[in-house]
Design a protein around this motif. Sequence first.
Motif, PDB file in Angstrom:
ATOM      1  N   ASN A 389      15.318 -73.379   4.903  1.00 45.64           N
ATOM      2  CA  ASN A 389      16.389 -73.278   3.905  1.00 45.64           C
ATOM      3  C   ASN A 389      17.609 -74.117   4.272  1.00 45.64           C
ATOM      4  O   ASN A 389      18.676 -73.987   3.664  1.00 45.64           O
ATOM      5  CB  ASN A 389      16.796 -71.813   3.711  1.00 45.64           C
ATOM      6  N   TYR A 391      19.286 -74.055   7.193  1.00 45.65           N
ATOM      7  CA  TYR A 391      20.219 -73.385   8.097  1.00 45.65           C
ATOM      8  C   TYR A 391      19.595 -73.219   9.479  1.00 45.65           C
ATOM      9  O   TYR A 391      18.381 -73.014   9.613  1.00 45.65           O
ATOM     10  CB  TYR A 391      20.606 -72.008   7.548  1.00 45.65           C
ATOM     11  N   ASP A 466      27.017 -81.296   2.184  1.00 43.39           N
ATOM     12  CA  ASP A 466      26.017 -80.471   1.491  1.00 43.39           C
ATOM     13  C   ASP A 466      25.882 -79.113   2.162  1.00 43.39           C
ATOM     14  O   ASP A 466      25.783 -78.073   1.483  1.00 43.39           O
ATOM     15  CB  ASP A 466      24.671 -81.197   1.487  1.00 43.39           C
ATOM     16  N   ARG A 469      28.835 -76.901   1.210  1.00 40.18           N
ATOM     17  CA  ARG A 469      28.729 -76.399  -0.164  1.00 40.18           C
ATOM     18  C   ARG A 469      27.736 -75.240  -0.242  1.00 40.18           C
ATOM     19  O   ARG A 469      28.035 -74.184  -0.813  1.00 40.18           O
ATOM     20  CB  ARG A 469      28.291 -77.538  -1.086  1.00 40.18           C
ATOM     21  N   ARG A 470      26.561 -75.414   0.335  1.00 38.88           N
ATOM     22  CA  ARG A 470      25.536 -74.368   0.280  1.00 38.88           C
ATOM     23  C   ARG A 470      25.969 -73.123   1.048  1.00 38.88           C
ATOM     24  O   ARG A 470      25.738 -71.991   0.608  1.00 38.88           O
ATOM     25  CB  ARG A 470      24.216 -74.895   0.845  1.00 38.88           C
ATOM     26  N   ARG A 473      28.311 -70.826  -0.710  1.00 40.45           N
ATOM     27  CA  ARG A 473      27.620 -70.105  -1.781  1.00 40.45           C
ATOM     28  C   ARG A 473      26.728 -68.993  -1.226  1.00 40.45           C
ATOM     29  O   ARG A 473      26.802 -67.848  -1.672  1.00 40.45           O
ATOM     30  CB  ARG A 473      26.767 -71.099  -2.568  1.00 40.45           C
ATOM     31  N   ASP A 474      25.909 -69.294  -0.203  1.00 43.29           N
ATOM     32  CA  ASP A 474      24.855 -68.380   0.229  1.00 43.29           C
ATOM     33  C   ASP A 474      25.340 -67.295   1.181  1.00 43.29           C
ATOM     34  O   ASP A 474      24.758 -66.199   1.224  1.00 43.29           O
ATOM     35  CB  ASP A 474      23.724 -69.162   0.909  1.00 43.29           C
TER      36      ASP A 474
END
Length: 691
Positions: A389, A391, A466, A469-470, A473-474
């Motif tokens: 994912n 991470y 990127d 940003r992710r 959100r997550d």
Amino acid sequence: MVRILDGNTFVVSDERGDIEPSTTEPTGLFSYDTRFLSSWVLSIDGLRLNALSTYDLQYFEARFFLVPATGTLYIDPKVSVIRERAVGDGFHEELTILSHSDRAADIVVRIDAGCDFADLFEIKDALPKLGTYDTRVADGRLVFSYERETFRRETTISSSAPAVIDERGLVFNVRLEAHGSWTTDISVVTSHVGLGMGATGTKYGRGKRLARPNMEQSLEQWVADAPRLECGWEPLRATYRRSLIDLAALRFSPPIAGGRSLPAAGLPWFMTMFGRDSIFTSIQALPFASELAATTLRVLGDWQGTRLDDFRDEDPGRILHEMRYGEMAAFEERPHTPYYGSVDATPLYVILLDEYERWTGDRALVRELEREARAAIAWIDDYADLMGNGYISYKRRNEQAGLENQSWKDSANSISYSDGRLPGFPRATCELQGYAYDAKVRAARLARLVWKDPAYADRLEAEAADLKRRFNRDFWHTDGGYFVLALDADGSQVDALASNIGLLLWSGIVDVSKAKSIVDHLMGPRLWSGWGVRTLAEGEGRYNPVGYHLGTVWPFDNSFIAWGLRRYGFKAEAARIAAGILDAAELFDGRLPEAFAGYERSQTRYPVRYPTACSPQAWSTGAPLLLLRTMLGLEPIGEHLVVDPAMPASIEHLELLDIPGRWGRIDAIGRGRIDVAGGRMPSTSRRRTSS
């Protein structure tokens, strides 16, 4: 207990200077993870001694003032005893007996000695030995030895005064004249056969009191080379000096370091090279002793992973977690030979390399370590994304002895949902993503500035943007207004509120719009104890103010949280954390332990030590240094050092003079203007962020 140390060698004794086996303390003489002396007991005419006073003269030296025990009633002693001990390549002990009688007397002085050559982890886990022992008297020396195949260790004991030596110790038949004295020098020398570290004598002897902490430099010179501190609060001066001295004491020169030193993690269990701890401490110490960072980078680069090895949790590019030299490591009974079971050390390695260049201007080292830095960045993408994912996550491959949690909160129960349940594996803790973001941003800077690879820099900056940003959100808990502790194996949020959110501010991964909410949690009553930020918020399912990572306050954690607050412009809140931790340092006599309890400050009125905390511990020793940098707002920008003070009013004024760096030497001066007393600090400071 009395602890004295010199790099990887240390002695833990009782207040009399005696060493006896203990179920709660690793007592003895230790070097390179082996106990070279497990028993060392002094008696006179068959009587044990009582301590009158004990002094830690230096970090490597202690003095014990003793009299023979007389039972419950005090009787004027006819003799008194002074034991002066200095550790280094074993230890040297000066034993002096003073007569307080007007008559001569014959006394029998005995030292009972014993050695089990236990591995540090055999002590911790109460494990049996598997090798063979030998004890012999040869050439006026008592020699203990241990052998298991190629693993051999030896302890040699000798004295300057004539002694009757048997396999249990030394006996001195002393004629003590009226009001006279008797003295002997005793040397206990350690030998690591096979490691190439056989010593012929101790580091210190009679009259040799110029401290050379594991390298050819005196303690006085070490302190003199550091910036000079002048301030209006005397406890801070004492804490600063204590930090410099303990940092010198913890310097450890592993065999591959060529005589150079890096920080060992902490006494008693972690007196060795720890990737994460050595990196964090090197960052904290950069304005004060940048050579520690250079050695840390070189040595960890030399030990960087090169293969897939499940026993050691090793991958190509992964940075070492821990190096051990004891028997259990030699026979791979524990994965510490070396062991790679942490995932944070690898991105932190790149962060340290960039921070080191920014501070020192040493681009030669950055060029020298380009391959290692690129391999660390490649590891983030090629090996750390276990869930696919994007991470960093972790799951140990050594199921028998590997670390379950491979982030800095590495105890088994430290990562939990808000209700206390433990998630499955892999786990992706939030601060790891911050480190990955910061490492890519910093590597991009080095690629563009030093490695002259703008295409690589562009790619890393795009990947970092990127990821940011992710992540926002997550990992964001919409209802709670904070970043969750982790993502679990199916990508669900592990929703506990923990101090990790402060390390996110340090990394710069937090969107500016979310920063104030994070700060409100950090300084709110659930996380803020009055002394510092708790590791886990009060009210969480596993919260425990004396739980290792479940509600205690860690000085190292708080020093980086304060730095993160400054990064996002929350100057007053950073000053409040600095004030709390430094207040605690004063009450710990200037030496911050690894951790202390998370009780509310108004409840205890003093910080309560965590029961098994390491002390001294490297990144706790470094915490006051980073807090000084944070309060003064020291940031290297190009060839200049920016000074932007924001200090608690209780300090009044602060001068840090002759700060070394790429600019040469410079002074930083500030005045305390921020009121940090009373209840929760109002959010009045100006907000500013930098990327």
